[in-house]
Write an enzyme that holds these catalytic residues in place. Structure first.
Site, PDB file in Angstrom:
ATOM      1  N   ASP A  16      40.444  34.638  39.116  1.00  0.00           N
ATOM      2  CA  ASP A  16      39.347  34.377  38.187  1.00  0.00           C
ATOM      3  C   ASP A  16      39.823  33.426  37.076  1.00  0.00           C
ATOM      4  O   ASP A  16      40.463  32.417  37.363  1.00  0.00           O
ATOM      5  CB  ASP A  16      38.832  35.725  37.652  1.00  0.00           C
ATOM      6  CG  ASP A  16      37.583  35.639  36.809  1.00  0.00           C
ATOM      7  OD1 ASP A  16      36.497  35.484  37.379  1.00  0.00           O
ATOM      8  OD2 ASP A  16      37.694  35.715  35.571  1.00  0.00           O
ATOM      9  N   ASP A  57      32.333  36.665  47.775  1.00  0.00           N
ATOM     10  CA  ASP A  57      32.324  36.394  46.338  1.00  0.00           C
ATOM     11  C   ASP A  57      31.061  35.626  45.982  1.00  0.00           C
ATOM     12  O   ASP A  57      30.842  34.508  46.456  1.00  0.00           O
ATOM     13  CB  ASP A  57      33.566  35.570  45.978  1.00  0.00           C
ATOM     14  CG  ASP A  57      33.763  35.409  44.480  1.00  0.00           C
ATOM     15  OD1 ASP A  57      32.773  35.516  43.730  1.00  0.00           O
ATOM     16  OD2 ASP A  57      34.906  35.165  44.063  1.00  0.00           O
ATOM     17  N   HIS A  99      34.335  39.352  44.782  1.00  0.00           N
ATOM     18  CA  HIS A  99      35.171  38.603  43.849  1.00  0.00           C
ATOM     19  C   HIS A  99      36.493  39.293  43.519  1.00  0.00           C
ATOM     20  O   HIS A  99      37.522  38.637  43.375  1.00  0.00           O
ATOM     21  CB  HIS A  99      34.391  38.361  42.561  1.00  0.00           C
ATOM     22  CG  HIS A  99      35.134  37.582  41.531  1.00  0.00           C
ATOM     23  ND1 HIS A  99      35.550  36.282  41.730  1.00  0.00           N
ATOM     24  CD2 HIS A  99      35.563  37.932  40.281  1.00  0.00           C
ATOM     25  CE1 HIS A  99      36.192  35.850  40.654  1.00  0.00           C
ATOM     26  NE2 HIS A  99      36.211  36.832  39.761  1.00  0.00           N
TER      27      HIS A  99
END
Length: 307
Positions: free
Chosen positions: A119, A250, A278
């Site tokens: 991320d 995701d 994700h």
């Protein structure tokens, strides 16, 4: 004030933290902006784990336990997240997080490490790798990016909302990131049990403690120029072995983001996790653990391959 490293460790634990899930000694790194928490487990070839939002080093707990058996594993909490300080007025732009991460790597004299990022940890960790290329030898990228996302209509729409006064309210007063966005990004929401979810909600208990999370939300578009400056330096990373581990469900950084990495780094190894959204380290730790461990072991002279 200069950044210093606190040498003492502690068993510090807030009441909400289940130490059976996260049994690591707490360590502290003092910066001009506040005190960063990190874990430093095991010995051997180093591995650095960098989280995004709204997570903290808890995201990597099973990977830490697995890798620390034969490697030195360093996993910080960004300022504003996890067990780190959460000053309401601290600088929370990704570039600020990258600066603090770089000082931590310097303080710990990490060299020849495998960098694992997820991320927002992608641009943050990769910025540190670009600033200190001698400290990072190998790269593991999980559902992340390092370029402006302004051209992605879905990201642009969300980024504009998050940077608005309404976005500030949603993040600071309704705790939107861990309460709503995080569960929606799982491939199978049942993986995020109430007990695990509590460990992401509790560190962001008050509006002031959520300024770091809102800082990331604003930076989705607000730091576009900085992301592009990193992307312009991507050739520096080409000499480093790379592993791409991707949750194919995701909803944010999906297959199109993976393909961009593959196009730019065709020599990279790729492991797709078909069932995961994700938060791959949370959703599929038993699948990705051996994959990452084999990749890390390749950097350790004389290491016995994991079977």
């Amino acid at each position: 004030m200069t950044a210093t490293l606190a040498s003492a460790t502690s068993s510090f634990a807030p009441p909400w933290l289940d130490r059976s899930l996260y049994p690591f000694a707490s360590r502290w790194h003092d910066t001009p902006d506040g005190r960063m928490h990190y874990v430093d487990e095991g010995a051997g070839t180093p591995v650095v784990l960098v989280h995004g939002t709204p997570t903290w080093s808890f995201l990597y707990r099973r990977l830490i336990a697995r890798l620390a058996a034969r490697h030195r594993v360093v996993a910080p909490d960004h300022l504003g997240f996890g067990l780190s300080d959460k000053p309401a007025n601290a600088p929370y732009a990704p570039a600020d997080h990258a600066r603090r991460l770089t000082t931590l790597l310097d303080a710990l004299d990490v060299t020849g490490a495998t960098l694992v990022v997820h991320d927002f940890g992608g641009p943050i960790g990769l910025a540190a790798a670009l600033a200190r290329p001698e400290r990072i030898a190998r790269l593991v990228l999980l559902d992340t990016w390092m370029w402006s996302v302004a051209g992605d209509p879905k990201m642009a729409k969300g980024g504009k909302l998050f940077a608005s006064p309404l976005g500030r309210f949603l993040y600071r007063h309704l705790n939107l990131s861990p309460r709503v966005i995080m569960p929606s990004a799982f491939g199978d929401r049942r993986t995020l049990t109430p007990e695990i979810h509590r460990h992401y909600l509790a560190p962001l208990a008050t509006p002031d403690e959520r300024m770091g999370a809102w800082g990331f939300a604003r930076a989705l578009l607000g730091a576009s120029g900085w992301y592009e400056s990193l992307w312009a330096q991507r050739d520096v990373l080409r000499a480093k072995p790379m592993l791409l581990v991707w949750g194919m469900k995701d909803p944010a950084f999906g297959p199109a983001y993976l393909e961009r990495w593959r196009k730019e780094f065709p020599a990279a190894e790729v492991h797709e996790v078909a069932s995961s959204g994700h938060f791959v380290p949370e959703e599929a730790p038993d699948e990705i653990g051996p994959v990452i461990e084999r990749f890390v072991d390749a950097a350790a002279p004389g290491a016995v391959p994991v079977r």
